[in-house]
Design a protein around this motif. Structure first.
Motif, mmCIF file in Angstrom:
data_model
loop_
_atom_site.group_PDB
_atom_site.id
_atom_site.type_symbol
_atom_site.label_atom_id
_atom_site.label_comp_id
_atom_site.label_asym_id
_atom_site.label_seq_id
_atom_site.Cartn_x
_atom_site.Cartn_y
_atom_site.Cartn_z
ATOM 1 N N ARG A 9 0.827 -1.200 0.000
ATOM 2 C CA ARG A 9 0.000 0.000 0.000
ATOM 3 C C ARG A 9 0.866 1.256 0.000
ATOM 4 N N VAL A 10 0.574 2.191 -0.883
ATOM 5 C CA VAL A 10 1.319 3.445 -0.967
ATOM 6 C C VAL A 10 0.888 4.353 0.175
ATOM 7 N N ARG A 11 1.895 4.904 0.902
ATOM 8 C CA ARG A 11 1.610 5.820 2.006
ATOM 9 C C ARG A 11 1.728 7.268 1.576
ATOM 10 N N GLY A 12 2.538 7.550 0.577
ATOM 11 C CA GLY A 12 2.672 8.927 0.122
ATOM 12 C C GLY A 12 3.965 9.147 -0.624
ATOM 13 N N VAL A 13 4.163 10.395 -1.000
ATOM 14 C CA VAL A 13 5.392 10.782 -1.685
ATOM 15 C C VAL A 13 6.365 11.271 -0.618
ATOM 16 N N PRO A 14 7.488 10.613 -0.464
ATOM 17 C CA PRO A 14 8.403 10.949 0.619
ATOM 18 C C PRO A 14 9.323 12.122 0.293
ATOM 19 N N TYR A 15 9.775 12.747 1.345
ATOM 20 C CA TYR A 15 10.901 13.661 1.241
ATOM 21 C C TYR A 15 12.127 12.792 1.437
ATOM 22 N N SER A 16 13.213 13.074 0.791
ATOM 23 C CA SER A 16 14.362 12.172 0.808
ATOM 24 C C SER A 16 14.888 11.927 2.218
ATOM 25 N N SER A 17 14.998 12.957 3.047
ATOM 26 C CA SER A 17 15.541 12.750 4.397
ATOM 27 C C SER A 17 14.566 11.976 5.276
ATOM 28 N N ARG A 18 13.260 12.265 5.138
ATOM 29 C CA ARG A 18 12.271 11.532 5.932
ATOM 30 C C ARG A 18 12.230 10.072 5.512
ATOM 31 N N ASP A 19 12.265 9.813 4.218
ATOM 32 C CA ASP A 19 12.213 8.438 3.736
ATOM 33 C C ASP A 19 13.439 7.654 4.206
ATOM 34 N N ALA A 20 14.593 8.298 4.200
ATOM 35 C CA ALA A 20 15.808 7.629 4.669
ATOM 36 C C ALA A 20 15.690 7.290 6.145
ATOM 37 N N ALA A 21 15.145 8.212 6.934
ATOM 38 C CA ALA A 21 14.982 7.970 8.372
ATOM 39 C C ALA A 21 13.982 6.840 8.612
ATOM 40 N N LEU A 22 12.846 6.874 7.912
ATOM 41 C CA LEU A 22 11.848 5.818 8.074
ATOM 42 C C LEU A 22 12.392 4.466 7.635
ATOM 43 N N GLY A 23 13.230 4.459 6.629
ATOM 44 C CA GLY A 23 13.822 3.212 6.154
ATOM 45 C C GLY A 23 14.668 2.535 7.211
#
Length: 58
Positions: A9-23
């Motif tokens: 399921r798609v949650r949204g379009v990430p910001y690069s720093s937020r996506d890296a942190a969530l990863g």
């Protein structure tokens, strides 16, 4: 796209720093919750369990 790795399921379009942190949390909500408690300063606070008796975090 940011997505749930189990459901796809798609949650949204990430910001690069937020996506890296969530990863780093690998979609583990419990780990993310403990990180939030740490940032909020709730991790190291002793809890009152009885008058004059405190439980220290482990």
């Amino acid at each position: 796209m940011d997505h749930d790795h189990e459901t796809g399921r798609v949650r949204g379009v990430p910001y690069s720093s937020r996506d890296a942190a969530l990863g780093k949390f690998k979609d583990r909500a419990g780990v993310l919750g403990r990180a939030a408690a740490y940032v909020e300063g709730n991790v190291w606070k002793p809890k009152l369990v009885a008058r004059g008796v405190y439980l220290l975090p482990s």
